[in-house]
Scaffold this active site. Structure first.
Site, PDB file in Angstrom:
ATOM      1  N   TYR A 181      21.652  29.448 -27.302  1.00 39.94           N
ATOM      2  CA  TYR A 181      21.721  29.411 -25.848  1.00 39.94           C
ATOM      3  C   TYR A 181      20.879  28.259 -25.314  1.00 39.94           C
ATOM      4  O   TYR A 181      21.294  27.502 -24.448  1.00 39.94           O
ATOM      5  CB  TYR A 181      21.224  30.746 -25.290  1.00 39.94           C
ATOM      6  CG  TYR A 181      21.146  30.787 -23.789  1.00 39.94           C
ATOM      7  CD1 TYR A 181      22.282  31.063 -23.031  1.00 39.94           C
ATOM      8  CD2 TYR A 181      19.939  30.538 -23.128  1.00 39.94           C
ATOM      9  CE1 TYR A 181      22.202  31.105 -21.647  1.00 39.94           C
ATOM     10  CE2 TYR A 181      19.861  30.578 -21.759  1.00 39.94           C
ATOM     11  CZ  TYR A 181      20.987  30.869 -21.017  1.00 39.94           C
ATOM     12  OH  TYR A 181      20.897  30.901 -19.646  1.00 39.94           O
TER      13      TYR A 181
ATOM     14  N   ASP B 141       5.104  45.214 -28.105  1.00 42.14           N
ATOM     15  CA  ASP B 141       5.974  44.034 -28.168  1.00 42.14           C
ATOM     16  C   ASP B 141       5.291  42.883 -28.893  1.00 42.14           C
ATOM     17  O   ASP B 141       5.785  42.381 -29.897  1.00 42.14           O
ATOM     18  CB  ASP B 141       6.322  43.558 -26.748  1.00 42.14           C
ATOM     19  CG  ASP B 141       7.201  44.551 -25.995  1.00 42.14           C
ATOM     20  OD1 ASP B 141       7.732  45.471 -26.633  1.00 42.14           O
ATOM     21  OD2 ASP B 141       7.347  44.385 -24.768  1.00 42.14           O
TER      22      ASP B 141
ATOM     23  N   HIS C   7      -9.651  29.959 -31.338  1.00 38.48           N
ATOM     24  CA  HIS C   7     -10.839  30.804 -31.230  1.00 38.48           C
ATOM     25  C   HIS C   7     -11.336  30.761 -29.791  1.00 38.48           C
ATOM     26  O   HIS C   7     -11.462  29.687 -29.203  1.00 38.48           O
ATOM     27  CB  HIS C   7     -11.916  30.284 -32.177  1.00 38.48           C
ATOM     28  CG  HIS C   7     -13.228  30.979 -32.002  1.00 38.48           C
ATOM     29  ND1 HIS C   7     -13.342  32.349 -31.996  1.00 38.48           N
ATOM     30  CD2 HIS C   7     -14.478  30.503 -31.797  1.00 38.48           C
ATOM     31  CE1 HIS C   7     -14.599  32.677 -31.806  1.00 38.48           C
ATOM     32  NE2 HIS C   7     -15.315  31.575 -31.680  1.00 38.48           N
TER      33      HIS C   7
HETATM   34 ZN   LIG Z   1     -17.334  31.496 -31.285  1.00 42.26          ZN
END
Ligand SMILES: [Zn+2]
Length: 230
Positions: free
Chosen positions: A218, A120, A95
């Site tokens: 990878y 995206d 938050h």
């Molecule tokens: Zn807040």
């Protein structure tokens, strides 16, 4: 100390908020859920970000009872827990009152898709939920009522909630929403931006979530190589 590595990760994630200019003073908070115990570690209430340490993080259960910690948990704890109870796949909640995103929240405006980066990362508009009062779980309720499939939601007259399957993903969403809001703000000062059509938004989001970045294999190979090299 219970859940030491979770607490360490939580300190890192919380301190990323001021590093990315998403918070001021003691505003803003991060929590993460431990997948094994189901406990949630959250920032203590009213402690400055530079004073955070693994020891002063607070571990609570989903009902809000303190399991481990000497400090009072964040005043937004009940809302974080509301989100965890209703979204089992979510393990990170952030938050903030980051300025540009919160400017849209102040007006009660969602952010339409004007940017490929938003296609995206978010995959749709950034919704804005209703006004809710601080203290109980009303904020968590308002956030989930509006968030849909988005990883981030604005709350009217208040700020931002970002969620993710882990803390790092929630952090990325919190950073991205501010970046997007800032660019949209700038664009609106020099003209009227045009929305990207929904079909294109879905196409770009699919490409990004399925094809962008490195294959997990990878990374494994890279790690093995670097171990051999060292
Ligand atoms: Zn807040």
């Amino acid at each position: 100390m219970l859940l030491k590595s979770l607490r360490e990760e939580l300190v890192y994630l919380n301190q990323e908020l001021p590093r990315n200019n998403l918070v001021t003073w003691t505003n803003g908070n991060v929590s993460i859920r431990d997948s094994e115990t189901g406990y949630v570690a959250i920032k203590p209430s009213g402690v400055k970000f530079e004073d955070l340490s693994p020891e002063n993080m607070v571990v609570v259960n989903l009902e809000g009872s303190i399991i481990d910690g000497d400090k009072k948990p964040s005043s937004d704890t009940a809302s974080h827990l509301y989100i965890y109870r209703h979204r089992p796949a979510i393990n990170g909640v952030i938050h903030t009152h980051s300025n540009y995103a919160t400017a849209f929240a102040v007006l009660g405006q969602s952010i339409p898709v004007y940017l490929t980066a938003q296609c995206d990362e978010i995959g749709g508009p950034i919704p804005c939920g209703r006004f809710a009062t601080v203290g109980g779980e009303e904020i968590g309720q308002a956030a989930l009522d509006a968030i849909g499939d988005s990883p981030v939601v604005l709350l009217k007259n208040h700020g931002v909630f970002a969620i993710g399957p882990n803390g790092e993903e929630a952090l990325k969403a919190a950073i991205m929403v501010e970046d997007i809001a800032r660019t949209v703000w700038l664009a609106k000062t020099i003209g009227e931006p045009q929305e990207i059509p929904p079909e294109m938004v879905s196409r770009l989001h699919h490409r990004y979530t399925h094809e962008y970045g490195q294959e997990p294999d990878y990374r494994v190979q890279r790690n093995q190589t670097s171990k051999k090299e060292s």
